[in-house]
Structures are given as structure tokens and as C-alpha cells.
Design a protein around this motif. Structure first.
Motif, PDB file in Angstrom:
ATOM      1  N   HIS A   1       0.822  -1.216   0.000  1.00  0.00           N
ATOM      2  CA  HIS A   1       0.000   0.000   0.000  1.00  0.00           C
ATOM      3  C   HIS A   1       0.851   1.259   0.000  1.00  0.00           C
ATOM      4  O   HIS A   1       0.605   2.186   0.776  1.00  0.00           O
ATOM      5  CB  HIS A   1      -0.953   0.041   1.200  1.00  0.00           C
ATOM      6  CG  HIS A   1      -2.207  -0.770   1.023  1.00  0.00           C
ATOM      7  ND1 HIS A   1      -3.429  -0.216   0.791  1.00  0.00           N
ATOM      8  CD2 HIS A   1      -2.394  -2.099   1.047  1.00  0.00           C
ATOM      9  CE1 HIS A   1      -4.341  -1.185   0.688  1.00  0.00           C
ATOM     10  NE2 HIS A   1      -3.725  -2.333   0.839  1.00  0.00           N
ATOM     11  N   VAL A   2       1.881   1.316  -0.853  1.00  0.00           N
ATOM     12  CA  VAL A   2       2.647   2.564  -0.948  1.00  0.00           C
ATOM     13  C   VAL A   2       1.758   3.606  -1.626  1.00  0.00           C
ATOM     14  O   VAL A   2       0.810   3.259  -2.331  1.00  0.00           O
ATOM     15  CB  VAL A   2       3.954   2.375  -1.749  1.00  0.00           C
ATOM     16  CG1 VAL A   2       4.874   1.419  -1.027  1.00  0.00           C
ATOM     17  CG2 VAL A   2       3.670   1.902  -3.161  1.00  0.00           C
ATOM     18  N   PHE A   3       2.060   4.889  -1.388  1.00  0.00           N
ATOM     19  CA  PHE A   3       1.324   5.954  -2.081  1.00  0.00           C
ATOM     20  C   PHE A   3       1.889   6.031  -3.489  1.00  0.00           C
ATOM     21  O   PHE A   3       2.978   6.541  -3.716  1.00  0.00           O
ATOM     22  CB  PHE A   3       1.454   7.266  -1.318  1.00  0.00           C
ATOM     23  CG  PHE A   3       0.815   7.191   0.041  1.00  0.00           C
ATOM     24  CD1 PHE A   3      -0.561   7.088   0.163  1.00  0.00           C
ATOM     25  CD2 PHE A   3       1.590   7.169   1.193  1.00  0.00           C
ATOM     26  CE1 PHE A   3      -1.160   6.990   1.412  1.00  0.00           C
ATOM     27  CE2 PHE A   3       0.998   7.072   2.437  1.00  0.00           C
ATOM     28  CZ  PHE A   3      -0.379   6.980   2.553  1.00  0.00           C
ATOM     29  N   ARG A   4       1.125   5.498  -4.444  1.00  0.00           N
ATOM     30  CA  ARG A   4       1.713   5.085  -5.715  1.00  0.00           C
ATOM     31  C   ARG A   4       2.201   6.228  -6.586  1.00  0.00           C
ATOM     32  O   ARG A   4       3.160   6.060  -7.336  1.00  0.00           O
ATOM     33  CB  ARG A   4       0.716   4.209  -6.484  1.00  0.00           C
ATOM     34  CG  ARG A   4      -0.604   4.890  -6.750  1.00  0.00           C
ATOM     35  CD  ARG A   4      -1.626   3.954  -7.355  1.00  0.00           C
ATOM     36  NE  ARG A   4      -2.838   4.704  -7.657  1.00  0.00           N
ATOM     37  CZ  ARG A   4      -3.771   5.025  -6.757  1.00  0.00           C
ATOM     38  NH1 ARG A   4      -3.636   4.619  -5.506  1.00  0.00           N
ATOM     39  NH2 ARG A   4      -4.812   5.739  -7.088  1.00  0.00           N
ATOM     40  N   ASP A   5       1.547   7.392  -6.501  1.00  0.00           N
ATOM     41  CA  ASP A   5       1.963   8.492  -7.368  1.00  0.00           C
ATOM     42  C   ASP A   5       2.954   9.424  -6.680  1.00  0.00           C
ATOM     43  O   ASP A   5       3.237  10.508  -7.178  1.00  0.00           O
ATOM     44  CB  ASP A   5       0.740   9.296  -7.838  1.00  0.00           C
ATOM     45  CG  ASP A   5      -0.156   8.451  -8.743  1.00  0.00           C
ATOM     46  OD1 ASP A   5       0.375   7.531  -9.395  1.00  0.00           O
ATOM     47  OD2 ASP A   5      -1.362   8.702  -8.785  1.00  0.00           O
ATOM     48  N   MET A   6       3.468   9.008  -5.538  1.00  0.00           N
ATOM     49  CA  MET A   6       4.432   9.848  -4.833  1.00  0.00           C
ATOM     50  C   MET A   6       5.813   9.230  -4.917  1.00  0.00           C
ATOM     51  O   MET A   6       5.966   8.034  -5.143  1.00  0.00           O
ATOM     52  CB  MET A   6       4.027   9.994  -3.371  1.00  0.00           C
ATOM     53  CG  MET A   6       2.713  10.712  -3.192  1.00  0.00           C
ATOM     54  SD  MET A   6       2.472  11.125  -1.470  1.00  0.00           S
ATOM     55  CE  MET A   6       0.775  11.709  -1.528  1.00  0.00           C
TER      56      MET A   6
ATOM     57  N   LEU B   1       5.485  10.896   4.601  1.00  0.00           N
ATOM     58  CA  LEU B   1       4.133  10.617   5.084  1.00  0.00           C
ATOM     59  C   LEU B   1       4.156   9.618   6.235  1.00  0.00           C
ATOM     60  O   LEU B   1       3.309   9.671   7.119  1.00  0.00           O
ATOM     61  CB  LEU B   1       3.264  10.102   3.945  1.00  0.00           C
ATOM     62  CG  LEU B   1       2.556  11.216   3.188  1.00  0.00           C
ATOM     63  CD1 LEU B   1       2.058  10.742   1.852  1.00  0.00           C
ATOM     64  CD2 LEU B   1       1.398  11.765   4.030  1.00  0.00           C
TER      65      LEU B   1
ATOM     66  N   ARG C   1       5.020   3.788  -7.805  1.00  0.00           N
ATOM     67  CA  ARG C   1       4.365   2.747  -8.609  1.00  0.00           C
ATOM     68  C   ARG C   1       5.280   2.173  -9.679  1.00  0.00           C
ATOM     69  O   ARG C   1       5.002   1.114 -10.225  1.00  0.00           O
ATOM     70  CB  ARG C   1       3.071   3.281  -9.223  1.00  0.00           C
ATOM     71  CG  ARG C   1       3.240   4.103 -10.467  1.00  0.00           C
ATOM     72  CD  ARG C   1       1.928   4.640 -10.985  1.00  0.00           C
ATOM     73  NE  ARG C   1       1.957   6.080 -11.027  1.00  0.00           N
ATOM     74  CZ  ARG C   1       2.574   6.792 -11.972  1.00  0.00           C
ATOM     75  NH1 ARG C   1       3.193   6.182 -12.961  1.00  0.00           N
ATOM     76  NH2 ARG C   1       2.584   8.093 -11.927  1.00  0.00           N
TER      77      ARG C   1
END
Lengths: 240, 287
Positions: free
Chosen positions: A92-97, A105, A139
């Protein structure tokens, strides 16, 4: 034996998804400084325990206590504020960061920028590849790198309790070693852990204690060394 | 139609589209709710703005009041309604939103609120018209372009420079995980509605002044047209919405100037939408 309250205590936890009951009254605990595994096959309900502990799913019955205080119905951010950090299944990484933004974060609740920088440096020593990739968008990284980023992000919280769900799933063997080596190091530094895994072999080398879950019930518990020798565990999870 | 007029109309119309649609985009980005009732919030903004303008004669007070009331209405819609549907299939809040939109619009048509009439909003004189070597920008368009510019800069700073902006981005990418890193989602989402709805309220005032007309059903066309913009913009992307707003405004302006006697403005917008969806269902700027 233990003077202090357990860091995490789960009592008679029941979770249902619609009409399907995923957990049938699970009880377990994690003492301060201890690493505890939940082993079990696919679909045994391991991840459901993590979701309930993290506040991602509401239990139908039972209680969850953190450092002696009831957190059963608290929202996830209050759990983070109490010192819990999560490495969820799939990362669940923040994909667009970028890598760096993801790590920042992870320390969302930390207001001192110097502390954030220090922790980031520490994460980079755990996983040097993240430092090389710090400007890369999450991502676009491989599954293994995303898992390392997810662990790194949780470490940025400087957690009391690290909850880790299926971190080795789908990883190449060499990456599995890297990831478990990092968990071992975190444990040595005093981080308590609840590790949910299918890879019993690696996990039992890191944890102090473990529970075996089958069809939403705990069927076995014991010290890591005893579980490793247990014929039922060997037959089911150690391929022996 | 001169090049100057095409440019001016594109910028004006695009600004209005953006101010209305950006709130929808922000809500869709985090909650995946198609918030149709947003158009009612826009009408409420126009109504409140006009009422305060009549009372005080001040455009600025009217604008601030419209933004405050609209923002609050947005938060109330979230905490009072959508909040209880977050775990439901997306069709549930969607249908609720349509109901909410019709309910508010119907209420606004009551004689004690706006009634079935158009009301003039004569605040055009607040801004000067500007004459440049290439042409003149009329005062109402000076108002729209300046205020949209201010809103754009403010949005950019909030999204890129503040913890709140970071929290919004995180929540839009992975809501559950955003909670688990410690972001108070209840607060972040309420503030998201507050800002998005306040901008819609401002858009209501600007459109009311620009066309010198405020009426209870003025949200009808924006209610579905804003969706053209966010679908073109790739659902949930603020920069995509910005690009789509001006792209749509440009297409409309140019086509209107050339084949406008056959195709009215809104027909053009939806033709573009249908055409894009047939060949790029993820939107023009979506991935």
C-alpha cells in the motif's frame, strides 16, 4: 510473569464479512519488546487480524487493547498516534508519490523536521536501495522495492508496535532475506512486532513466540523454537 | 470571431468550469463519490452572494459570505449524509446525491427563497475593464480571470506546500493507508468539502455577476457539465481538471464560432464527452 500490561491484547475477536465469519473468537497478545508471529495458510484469517488491529475493519465482537487501553473502535489515525505502525499486505505505498514523499508521510505525526531527516537516514541504512531511488515514483518500482518502502515508511513512525502483514509474499528469495534482516534489526532495537506470515521458516527465526491460525481459530501457540520443532507446524508450514 | 475573442472566451469559460469542477474532483479523488449536489452548493453561493450584496452593497462581503455558507453547506452534506455511506457501493451516495440536488433546487424555488425568477446581480462595476493593445477585457471578465488566478495560486500552495495538501494527496491515492500513517481522515475530508464547496460558491457569485442573473435552477447545466470536465480530466486529478476546463472551453468557443448555428454550447460539450469516452474511457488525461 509480566508486571506491565501487554502492549497489544486481543480478546475473543470475531470478524464477519457479510455472512462469512473470518475470525471465530481469536485471543492473543504481544508483550512490550516482543516479536510475535501469526502463522497460517492462505485464507486462515491472518490478514483479518491485521485489519482489525489497524482499524480497517470493525470487529463484530471481542476487544482489542493497546497498552491496557481499549482501541477496538478507534479510527486508524488514533492508533497511529498511540505508536502503532502498519506494513499492510501488498505494501500500500502511495503510488503516485516519490520514495521520499512516502517516507515523509510515514512521519506525518512527527513535526520536528530534524527528527524526520534523522529517521530517513536510518531507513536509508536499512534499505540503501531506497536512497538511490528516493526521487522515483513508487508505482514504477518492483514489488520488492515497494515492500521495502512500506517497511521504511512504517519505521519513519518510530513505532512502539510494528504490524507486518505478508511482507514476503511474491518476493524473490534474496529480497526475503533483506526484508527479514531488517525486521530482525528493528526487533533488536526494541520495536515490538506482530508479524503475519506464510513463510514460517524465516519468520520463526525472527520472532520470540507464535500462534498458528486455522479457519479463523488459533489451534496452536508456543515459543518460536518449540513451534519450529512441532511436527504439525513442520508438516504444514515448513515443508518437512 | 477574432482570435482575441476566442482567447478571452476560452479563458473566462474555462475559469468558471474549473472553479465549479475542482471541488467535485477533490471529492471524487478521495471518496470516489460523484457529488452531483455540488451544483446546488454553487446555486446557494450565488443566492447568498446576491442577498448579501443587496443588503450591504459590497461585492467583497458578498463573495466572502457566499464562500463561507457554501463551504459550510458542503461540510454538512458530507458529515450529515455521505459520511454514513462510505462503506456502501458507490451507487448509493450517487443516487443520494441526485436526490439531494433536486431537493435543494426545489427548495430554492420557493417564493421565500429565490422563487421562479431571474434576479439581477449588478456588481460588474466593482472591477475596471482593461484595454490592452490587442483588445479590451470587459470588467466582469477581469473579475473572473483575476479571482480564478488567485484561487489557482492558493490551491497550488495548499496542495504542494502544506500538510493538509499532502494529506489530501495521500488520501486520494490510498485512503485506508492514509489513516494508518496518522492522517485524521474525518478532518481532512471535511476540509476538502469546505474548500471545494467554497470555490463552487465563489463560482456561483462570479457567474451570477457575469451574466447579471441568479436563479434557482442555475445549477442544472453545471450539475452535469462539471462531469464532462472531471471525466475529461481523468477523474480525481486536479491538474487534469484544470487542463480539461480550458480544453473544453476552447473546443466550445471555437466550434460555437464556426458551427454555432447548428450546435449550441452544451451540445458541443456532450458531443466531446461522448466522443472521448468512446475512444479513451479513462479520460483525455487519465492513465
Amino acid at each position: 510473569m509480566h508486571e506491565r500490561a501487554p502492549l497489544l491484547q486481543i480478546a475473543n475477536l470475531v470478524v464477519k464479512y457479510g455472512h462469512i465469519q473470518a475470525l471465530h473468537g481469536v485471543s492473543l497478545d504481544v508483550q512490550p519488546g516482543e516479536a510475535v508471529a501469526i502463522l497460517g495458510a492462505n485464507g486462515a484469517g491472518k490478514s483479518t487480524i491485521v485489519r482489525a488491529v489497524s482499524g480497517w475493519v470493525k470487529p463484530a465482537a471481542g476487544r482489542i487493547l493497546y497498552a491496557g487501553e481499549e482501541i477496538t473502535t478507534l479510527p486508524s489515525w488514533d492508533r497511529a498516534a498511540r505508536g502503532m505502525a502498519l506494513v499492510p499486505e501488498g505494501g500500500h505505498v502511495f503510488r503516485d508519490m516519490t520514495v521520499e514523499e512516502n517516507l515523509r508521510l510515514g512521519a506525518y505525526l512527527e513535526s520536528d523536521p530534524r527528527t524526520v531527516r534523522e529517521r530517513m537516514e536510518y531507513v536509508y541504512t536499512l534499505f540503501p536501495v531506497l536512497k538511490e531511488r528516493r526521487r522515483q515514483i513508487a508505482r514504477t518500482m518492483s514489488g520488492g522495492e515497494q515492500q521495502m518502502l512500506a517497511i521504511g515508511r512504517a519505521v519513519m513512525r518510530n513505532p512502539q508496535l510494528l504490524v507486518v502483514d505478508e511482507v514476503s509474499m511474491g518476493l524473490a528469495p534474496v529480497l526475503v532475506d533483506t526484508v527479514f534482516e531488517a525486521l530482525r534489526q528493528l526487533k533488536e532495537e526494541g520495536v515490538s512486532m506482530l508479524i503475519v506470515e506464510q513463510n514460517a521458516h524465516e519468520t520463526l527465526n525472527v520472532v520470540d513466540r507464535g500462534y498458528v491460525l486455522e479457519n479463523g481459530r488459533i489451534v496452536l501457540e508456543g515459543m518460536a523454537d518449540d513451534l519450529r520443532e512441532d511436527p504439525r507446524v513442520q508438516a504444514a508450514y515448513l515443508g518437512g | 470571431m477574432s482570435l482575441w475573442n476566442i482567447l478571452l472566451d476560452t479563458l473566462t469559460q474555462g475559469s468558471i468550469y474549473f472553479l465549479i469542477a475542482v471541488g467535485l474532483t477533490m471529492v471524487y479523488g478521495i471518496l470516489k463519490i460523484l457529488h452531483i449536489a455540488h451544483a446546488a452548493v454553487y446555486t446557494i453561493g450565488a443566492g447568498v452572494g446576491l442577498a448579501v450584496f443587496k443588503l450591504t452593497g459590497s461585492f467583497w462581503l458578498a463573495l466572502i459570505a457566499a464562500m463561507l455558507v457554501s463551504g459550510l453547506v458542503g461540510v454538512i452534506i458530507y458529515r450529515g449524509v455521505y459520511f454514513y455511506m462510505l462503506d456502501q457501493p458507490r451507487i448509493v451516495p450517487l443516487i443520494t446525491s441526485v436526490g439531494l440536488f433536486l431537493l435543494i433546487e426545489d427548495l430554492l424555488q420557493k417564493p421565500y427563497l429565490m422563487g421562479p425568477y431571474q434576479h439581477a446581480f449588478p456588481a460588474q462595476e466593482v472591477f475596471p475593464s482593461i484595454t490592452l493593445p490587442w483588445g479590451t477585457i470587459p470588467n466582469a471578465q477581469v473579475m473572473i480571470l483575476t479571482l480564478t488566478g488567485v484561487a489557482l495560486v492558493a490551491l497550488y500552495l495548499i496542495f504542494t506546500r502544506t500538510r493538509l495538501g499532502l494529506a489530501w494527496q495521500a488520501a486520494a491515492q490510498d485512503r485506508e493507508m492514509a489513516g494508518s500513517v496518522g492522517i485524521n481522515l474525518n478532518r481532512a475530508i471535511a476540509l476538502n468539502f469546505l474548500l471545494g464547496s467554497a470555490l463552487a460558491g465563489a463560482a456561483g457569485v462570479l457567474v451570477g455577476v457575469f451574466y447579471n442573473s441568479v436563479y434557482a435552477t442555475m445549477g442544472d447545466v453545471p450539475s452535469y457539465k462539471a462531469f464532462v470536465v472531471i471525466v475529461l480530466g481523468g477523474m480525481g486529478s486536479v491538474t487534469g481538471t484544470l487542463a480539461a476546463s480550458f480544453l473544453l472551453a476552447f473546443a466550445e468557443t471555437v466550434l460555437l464560432a464556426s458551427v454555432g448555428y447548428v450546435l449550441p454550447r452544451d451540445a458541443i460539450a456532450f458531443l466531446v464527452l461522448i466522443f472521448v469516452l468512446m475512444f479513451r474511457p479513462q479520460g483525455l488525461l487519465g492513465r
